[in-house]
Write an enzyme that holds these catalytic residues in place. Sequence first.
Site, PDB file in Angstrom:
ATOM      1  N   ASP A 180     -55.550 -64.181 -42.122  1.00 19.88           N
ATOM      2  CA  ASP A 180     -55.355 -63.042 -41.228  1.00 19.88           C
ATOM      3  C   ASP A 180     -56.384 -62.019 -41.675  1.00 19.88           C
ATOM      4  O   ASP A 180     -56.263 -61.444 -42.759  1.00 19.88           O
ATOM      5  CB  ASP A 180     -53.944 -62.470 -41.364  1.00 19.88           C
ATOM      6  CG  ASP A 180     -53.696 -61.375 -40.349  1.00 19.88           C
ATOM      7  OD1 ASP A 180     -54.531 -60.450 -40.249  1.00 19.88           O
ATOM      8  OD2 ASP A 180     -52.687 -61.436 -39.644  1.00 19.88           O
ATOM      9  N   HIS A 181     -57.424 -61.804 -40.867  1.00 18.33           N
ATOM     10  CA  HIS A 181     -58.550 -61.045 -41.394  1.00 18.33           C
ATOM     11  C   HIS A 181     -58.212 -59.582 -41.699  1.00 18.33           C
ATOM     12  O   HIS A 181     -58.924 -58.924 -42.439  1.00 18.33           O
ATOM     13  CB  HIS A 181     -59.790 -61.174 -40.495  1.00 18.33           C
ATOM     14  CG  HIS A 181     -59.788 -60.298 -39.284  1.00 18.33           C
ATOM     15  ND1 HIS A 181     -59.104 -60.609 -38.141  1.00 18.33           N
ATOM     16  CD2 HIS A 181     -60.394 -59.107 -39.042  1.00 18.33           C
ATOM     17  CE1 HIS A 181     -59.298 -59.652 -37.249  1.00 18.33           C
ATOM     18  NE2 HIS A 181     -60.078 -58.730 -37.760  1.00 18.33           N
ATOM     19  N   HIS A 243     -51.754 -59.304 -37.281  1.00 17.84           N
ATOM     20  CA  HIS A 243     -52.409 -58.175 -37.946  1.00 17.84           C
ATOM     21  C   HIS A 243     -51.469 -56.991 -38.186  1.00 17.84           C
ATOM     22  O   HIS A 243     -51.410 -56.436 -39.275  1.00 17.84           O
ATOM     23  CB  HIS A 243     -53.603 -57.684 -37.121  1.00 17.84           C
ATOM     24  CG  HIS A 243     -54.574 -58.773 -36.754  1.00 17.84           C
ATOM     25  ND1 HIS A 243     -54.864 -59.809 -37.591  1.00 17.84           N
ATOM     26  CD2 HIS A 243     -55.310 -58.990 -35.639  1.00 17.84           C
ATOM     27  CE1 HIS A 243     -55.753 -60.609 -37.013  1.00 17.84           C
ATOM     28  NE2 HIS A 243     -56.027 -60.135 -35.821  1.00 17.84           N
TER      29      HIS A 243
HETATM   30  C1  BG6 Z   1     -58.615 -60.563 -33.337  1.00 17.45           C
HETATM   31  C2  BG6 Z   1     -58.094 -60.526 -31.928  1.00 17.45           C
HETATM   32  O1  BG6 Z   1     -57.766 -61.314 -34.160  1.00 17.45           O
HETATM   33  O2  BG6 Z   1     -58.702 -59.233 -33.827  1.00 17.45           O
HETATM   34  C3  BG6 Z   1     -58.987 -59.684 -31.038  1.00 17.45           C
HETATM   35  O3  BG6 Z   1     -58.015 -61.854 -31.395  1.00 17.45           O
HETATM   36  C4  BG6 Z   1     -59.175 -58.303 -31.636  1.00 17.45           C
HETATM   37  O4  BG6 Z   1     -58.448 -59.580 -29.730  1.00 17.45           O
HETATM   38  C5  BG6 Z   1     -59.583 -58.402 -33.106  1.00 17.45           C
HETATM   39  O5  BG6 Z   1     -60.154 -57.639 -30.898  1.00 17.45           O
HETATM   40  C6  BG6 Z   1     -59.572 -57.032 -33.755  1.00 17.45           C
HETATM   41  O6  BG6 Z   1     -60.148 -57.103 -35.024  1.00 17.45           O
HETATM   42  P1  BG6 Z   1     -60.841 -55.830 -35.676  1.00 17.45           P
HETATM   43  O7  BG6 Z   1     -61.181 -56.274 -37.070  1.00 17.45           O
HETATM   44  O8  BG6 Z   1     -62.022 -55.501 -34.831  1.00 17.45           O
HETATM   45  O9  BG6 Z   1     -59.811 -54.742 -35.637  1.00 17.45           O
END
Ligand code: BG6
Length: 491
Positions: A180-181, A243
């Site tokens: 989960d990034h 997230h």
């Molecule tokens: C991804 C989603 O996991 O996270 C996207 O699939 C979203 O829809 C993105 O835009 C958001 O990531 P960050 O790091 O730009 O907040």
Amino acid sequence: MDGLQFTKEPAPFVITIFGATGDLTRKKLVPALFSLFLKGNASQFKVIGFARRPWTKETFEAEALSMLSGGHFSQVPESQKRAFIEKLDYISSTFGDPEGYAKLAEAVAPWEGKLFYLSTPPDDYPVIIENLGKAGLNRTTHGYSRVIVEKPFGRDLATAKELNEVLSTQFEENQIYRIDHYLGKETVQNILVLRFGNGIFEPLWNSRYIDNIQITVAESIGVGTRGNYYEKSGTLRDMVQNHIFQLMTLLLMDPPNDLSPDTVRTEKVKVLKSLRPITYKDINKYTVRGQYSAGVTQGQPVRGYLEEEGVAKDSKTETFVALQVHVDTWRWEGVPIFIRTGKGLGRKVSEVAITFKQPPLQVFRNQASDEGQNQLVLHIQPEEGFTFHINAKIPGYTTQVRPVNMDFAYGDAFGEATPEAYERLILDALVGDSTLYTRRDEIEASWTFITRILQGWAQDPNPLPQYRAGSAGPEEAKALTASVGQKWRKL
Ligand code: BG6
């Protein structure tokens, strides 16, 4: 400095990217590996692209060079890019073809660390996992074999459980890294340091002192080219189940006794299991959905969701979600947690606002032009840091009070750019640290809560509220915070 570890040096490794021709490889994975290489965190390694497209090693190299051409790599000498792409290789194969896996087995055999990254459409995961097992790549007599699984991890509780089952037939839990990034973001990791590395916050971090918490993850862009994916997903699955729940568990968990992966994750799971279920009867009291219509965001015209490519004209897919959730624990009883996230909003911003209760006796209530409740705002992105809103006396002969800000900004304090989330996470998987990865029970606990909402929505006959692109979301969302006399923070 003995005993303090500031760098991590993984053993020689080979990383195989399934779905190497995809967008994630281009935007995140190859750049992250290159950064690790540049910073000296990866020296002896190989990257194998594994995908259907009939590319060769040379095509993959040329593609990788183009992935590293712009942005913050534009100043990096060509020689370093060349040194990196020499480490690339490519296997063109369907995901079900044993021959492809035989080639892969041969290529990875000499390496101590074997990391398999699943970055394909999720329908391909089972066949890849099964074939890794058949080719004996799930076991190793020396070093390790690990698998990273990209999101989406299932689309409801049943499918998440199925995927966990498939994984567990071939891999042990300690070989599985569900990514989960958001957990790779510095500002997200800092939540634990802020809470448990300082003496002043934790005594206040409970229902006696905290009034409510707001979590906002707003995006200004629409779904763009991802209409096909988004139609089947929607915001609850795309952002909240993963997230936002990661942010929420770090904010609400009890102090861990140590930082071992299982101790930390056990505390996080307890939060998810204590979420008060939102069933059909409360669906409109605690949840609000929305869909963006045409508008302008940050000066750019945005078309409505229904006009996006790959989207059904009568789509019921939500592009905005607001929730009021409750965590039924001793610590959080009575503290509403408000969540809001969506696409096509006025600004890209992720932040957490913790609002504290008023003092028991408000002696300055007649002196305050604008006395606010104390608020600690954690800026996750694009700003990184936090702000404390406290009340102070306005200089002068009379006593008048108004809120002022105390700010901490990462850039000012540390002066260097924070690493990309994927760098940290891939490095952790290479050194066998799964603290920032999601455990099996964690994913199932979050899907348990989310699936109930999905089921409630499926039965809800009400039309989906619309909101103009560039706005703060549907008007209906205001009712959630208003129910406890609060307002959403300005976007
Ligand atoms: C991804 C989603 O996991 O996270 C996207 O699939 C979203 O829809 C993105 O835009 C958001 O990531 P960050 O790091 O730009 O907040």
